[in-house]
Design a protein around this motif. Structure first.
Motif, short mmCIF file in Angstrom:
data_model
loop_
_atom_site.label_atom_id
_atom_site.label_comp_id
_atom_site.label_asym_id
_atom_site.label_seq_id
_atom_site.Cartn_x
_atom_site.Cartn_y
_atom_site.Cartn_z
N VAL A 185 0.83 -1.20 0.00
CA VAL A 185 0.00 0.00 0.00
C VAL A 185 0.87 1.25 0.00
O VAL A 185 1.77 1.38 0.84
CB VAL A 185 -0.93 0.02 1.24
N GLY A 186 0.61 2.17 -0.93
CA GLY A 186 1.26 3.48 -0.93
C GLY A 186 0.20 4.56 -0.90
O GLY A 186 -0.66 4.61 -1.79
N ILE A 187 0.22 5.40 0.14
CA ILE A 187 -0.75 6.49 0.26
C ILE A 187 0.00 7.80 0.03
O ILE A 187 0.89 8.16 0.80
CB ILE A 187 -1.43 6.48 1.63
N PHE A 188 -0.35 8.48 -1.07
CA PHE A 188 0.42 9.63 -1.53
C PHE A 188 -0.44 10.90 -1.52
O PHE A 188 -1.56 10.91 -2.04
CB PHE A 188 0.95 9.38 -2.94
N GLY A 189 0.09 11.96 -0.93
CA GLY A 189 -0.65 13.21 -0.86
C GLY A 189 0.26 14.41 -1.01
O GLY A 189 1.46 14.28 -1.25
N SER A 190 -0.33 15.60 -0.89
CA SER A 190 0.37 16.89 -0.86
C SER A 190 0.79 17.40 -2.23
O SER A 190 1.01 18.59 -2.39
CB SER A 190 1.60 16.83 0.05
N GLU A 191 0.91 16.54 -3.23
CA GLU A 191 1.23 17.00 -4.57
C GLU A 191 0.46 16.15 -5.58
O GLU A 191 0.22 14.96 -5.34
CB GLU A 191 2.74 16.94 -4.85
N THR A 192 0.04 16.77 -6.67
CA THR A 192 -0.68 16.03 -7.69
C THR A 192 0.28 15.11 -8.44
O THR A 192 1.48 15.39 -8.52
CB THR A 192 -1.36 16.98 -8.70
N PHE A 193 -0.25 14.03 -8.98
CA PHE A 193 0.58 13.14 -9.79
C PHE A 193 -0.27 12.52 -10.89
O PHE A 193 -1.48 12.35 -10.74
CB PHE A 193 1.28 12.07 -8.94
N SER A 194 0.37 12.19 -11.98
CA SER A 194 -0.33 11.71 -13.17
C SER A 194 -0.61 10.22 -13.06
O SER A 194 -0.04 9.50 -12.23
CB SER A 194 0.52 11.97 -14.42
N ASP A 195 -1.49 9.75 -13.93
CA ASP A 195 -1.78 8.31 -13.99
C ASP A 195 -0.53 7.53 -14.41
O ASP A 195 -0.32 6.40 -13.96
CB ASP A 195 -2.92 8.04 -14.97
N GLU A 196 0.28 8.14 -15.26
CA GLU A 196 1.51 7.46 -15.68
C GLU A 196 2.48 7.30 -14.51
O GLU A 196 3.12 6.26 -14.36
CB GLU A 196 2.19 8.22 -16.81
N MET A 197 2.59 8.32 -13.66
CA MET A 197 3.44 8.21 -12.48
C MET A 197 2.90 7.12 -11.55
O MET A 197 3.67 6.32 -11.00
CB MET A 197 3.49 9.54 -11.74
N ARG A 198 1.59 7.06 -11.37
CA ARG A 198 0.99 6.01 -10.55
C ARG A 198 1.36 4.63 -11.09
O ARG A 198 1.78 3.74 -10.33
CB ARG A 198 -0.54 6.16 -10.53
N ARG A 199 1.22 4.44 -12.40
CA ARG A 199 1.50 3.13 -12.98
C ARG A 199 2.97 2.74 -12.84
O ARG A 199 3.28 1.58 -12.54
CB ARG A 199 1.09 3.12 -14.46
N LYS A 200 3.88 3.69 -13.02
CA LYS A 200 5.30 3.38 -12.91
C LYS A 200 5.66 2.97 -11.48
O LYS A 200 6.41 2.02 -11.26
CB LYS A 200 6.15 4.58 -13.35
N ILE A 201 5.12 3.68 -10.50
CA ILE A 201 5.42 3.36 -9.10
C ILE A 201 4.80 2.03 -8.71
O ILE A 201 5.43 1.20 -8.05
CB ILE A 201 4.95 4.50 -8.19
N GLU A 202 3.56 1.81 -9.11
CA GLU A 202 2.90 0.54 -8.78
C GLU A 202 3.64 -0.64 -9.39
O GLU A 202 3.80 -1.69 -8.76
CB GLU A 202 1.45 0.56 -9.27
N SER A 203 4.12 -0.48 -10.62
CA SER A 203 4.81 -1.57 -11.31
C SER A 203 6.15 -1.89 -10.64
O SER A 203 6.45 -3.06 -10.40
CB SER A 203 5.04 -1.19 -12.78
N ARG A 204 6.93 -0.86 -10.30
CA ARG A 204 8.25 -1.11 -9.74
C ARG A 204 8.19 -1.56 -8.28
O ARG A 204 8.89 -2.50 -7.88
CB ARG A 204 9.11 0.16 -9.84
N ALA A 205 7.34 -0.92 -7.48
CA ALA A 205 7.30 -1.24 -6.05
C ALA A 205 6.31 -2.34 -5.72
O ALA A 205 6.25 -2.80 -4.57
CB ALA A 205 6.95 0.01 -5.25
N GLN A 206 5.53 -2.77 -6.71
CA GLN A 206 4.55 -3.84 -6.51
C GLN A 206 3.57 -3.50 -5.38
O GLN A 206 3.32 -4.30 -4.49
CB GLN A 206 5.24 -5.17 -6.25
N LEU A 207 3.07 -2.27 -5.43
CA LEU A 207 2.08 -1.83 -4.44
C LEU A 207 0.89 -1.22 -5.16
O LEU A 207 0.89 -1.05 -6.37
CB LEU A 207 2.71 -0.82 -3.46
N GLN A 208 -0.16 -0.90 -4.39
CA GLN A 208 -1.32 -0.19 -4.91
C GLN A 208 -1.25 1.24 -4.40
O GLN A 208 -1.12 1.46 -3.19
CB GLN A 208 -2.62 -0.87 -4.46
#
Length: 431
Positions: free
Chosen positions: A210-233
């Motif tokens: 689980v990754g809970i991210f706040g305080s700054e906006t992020f794109s769907d592409e950034m979400r996908r890259k982080i989820e893929s590498r860290a194997q989290l949601q």
């Protein structure tokens, strides 16, 4: 403290019918308005100046009668001029500062801390965290609300907190391993940095889910890259100092179809940024919140300057019935206008990360020469990515071709916290 059940931390409020939510909001709004009017000169004078009395408001349909609040109200009444509770009832405060240098202060009673913990516990539970599981809290523990918000919620939800705070990325990774963290909370750009250092150290995240991210906006592409590498949601959490802190206004669920706003706690409106007129669902505009349960300092029609829209008021696939906001596009204050084109930094990030080989580190440099703005976009990328490729794709997505350079991995400046993506530079006049 509520009794968690199944997929919900607080099933009573998270699954209320639309009619029940409306009735509750009406009752709480009227009570909160009377309380503010009777206990604080600022609120009383503001309403009187606007020609409205709490008795004129019978429910959410009468919200347009009320004046808006902005950050200026907080700054003009620094430090505690808008506080409804006596000093001896206060237990904590947090603040953020803006361009004026005058801080925005949010005081908390014990009831406010419990309300904050309740909202955050709902977020944790929605993300799949359960009592006893380890969650690493990387935001700083200090005047900024992030670290304490994650901590208050983790205590209420019965989690095992790892209060690592910010900095020392190698140690952050070691703690994730040593204490078998299931979740982590941080700004998304710092998660990208954690992944980068983990790659250098040749380490993985075997228990992180689980990754809970706040305080700054992020794109769907950034979400996908982080989820893929860290194997989290990855989850997008929402909240600000003026509403009481991180998580107070909601988060997206595991269906990832919008940010659930805790409607028993907050009323949401979307208004036209120019006219202030309430917009219909589906229209993009300025997000406005009214706090229904805050004790020390509630807000009424607070204009966040965040741009979003109401996606739906229908029940979600997750079973929650609260309305869902689209993910924040950006802040009105952050909108960039270059060569007649309006856009937000998040749109640049989305476009860049669509290019194969481009990495998450980039800079948007606004160059001002003789009063005219131009833009330079620097980005890190793997070998083989050319400046022509980047410029061509940005032209297709943004409508103009920025200047810029492609840098080797690891060469742009790094931050141990929130990334500074937009840099403004004044250039000497042309001779």
């Amino acid at each position: 403290m509520c009794t968690a059940h199944g997929d919900f931390w607080n099933p009573r409020y998270e699954t209320m019918s639309r009619d029940e939510l409306t009735a509750l909001q009406n009752t709480r709004l009227c009570a909160q308005l009377h309380r503010a009017y009777e206990n604080n000169a600022y609120f009383r004078q503001k309403l009187q100046k606007h020609g409205v009395h709490p008795d004129d408001v019978h429910g959410i349909q009468d919200l347009p009668l009320l004046p808006f609040m902005t950050k200026d109200d907080f700054r003009q009444n620094y430090p505690l001029g808008m506080c409804l509770s006596p000093r001896e009832a206060l237990r904590e405060f947090h603040m953020s500062s803006g361009s004026t240098g005058v801080p925005v202060v949010m005081p908390y009673t014990q009831g406010d801390l419990e309300q904050w913990g309740e909202c955050m516990a709902r977020c944790y539970w929605m993300a799949g965290m359960r009592p006893g599981e380890a969650f690493q809290i990387t935001p700083t523990f200090g005047l900024f609300n992030g670290g304490f918000g994650f901590y208050h919620g983790a205590r209420m939800a019965g989690l095992f907190s790892i209060p690592s705070s910010s900095g020392n990325t190698a140690r952050q990774i070691q703690l994730l391993h040593d204490f078998q963290a299931k979740g982590i909370g941080c700004v998304v750009s710092y998660m990208a940095r954690i992944i980068e250092v983990a790659d250098e150290l040749k380490m993985d995240f075997p228990t992180l889910k689980v990754g809970i991210f706040g305080s700054e906006t992020f794109s769907d592409e950034m979400r996908r890259k982080i989820e893929s590498r860290a194997q989290l949601q990855a989850f997008d959490i929402y909240g600000m100092t003026e509403t009481g802190g991180v998580g107070t206004t909601g988060m997206d669920c595991q269906a990832h179809c919008g940010i659930h706003v805790w409607e028993d706690q907050y009323i949401t409106e979307i208004v036209d940024p120019e006219t202030g007129k309430v917009l219909p669902d589906g229209s993009y505009g300025d997000v406005v919140f009214t706090a229904l349960t805050r004790e020390a300092l509630p807000v009424f029609r607070f204009r966040t300057r965040d741009i979003s829209r109401i996606l739906s008021r229908d029940p979600c696939a997750c079973g929650r019935t609260s309305l869902r906001l689209d993910r924040i596009t950006g802040r009105l204050d952050d909108m960039l206008i270059i060569k007649g084109v309006n856009f937000f930094p998040r749109q640049v990030e989305q476009a860049l990360l669509e290019i194969p080989g481009v990495l998450p580190e980039y800079q948007i440099i606004i160059e001002n020469r003789d009063g005219i703005n131009d833009i330079r976009i620097n980005v890190e990328a793997q070998e083989g990515v050319t400046g022509f490729t980047v410029a061509k794709h940005l032209k297709e997505r943004l409508g103009f071709s920025p200047k810029g350079d492609v840098f080797a991995p690891g060469t742009l400046p790094r931050s141990e916290g929130k990334a500074k993506r937009v840099i403004r530079q004044d250039l000497p006049p042309k001779s």
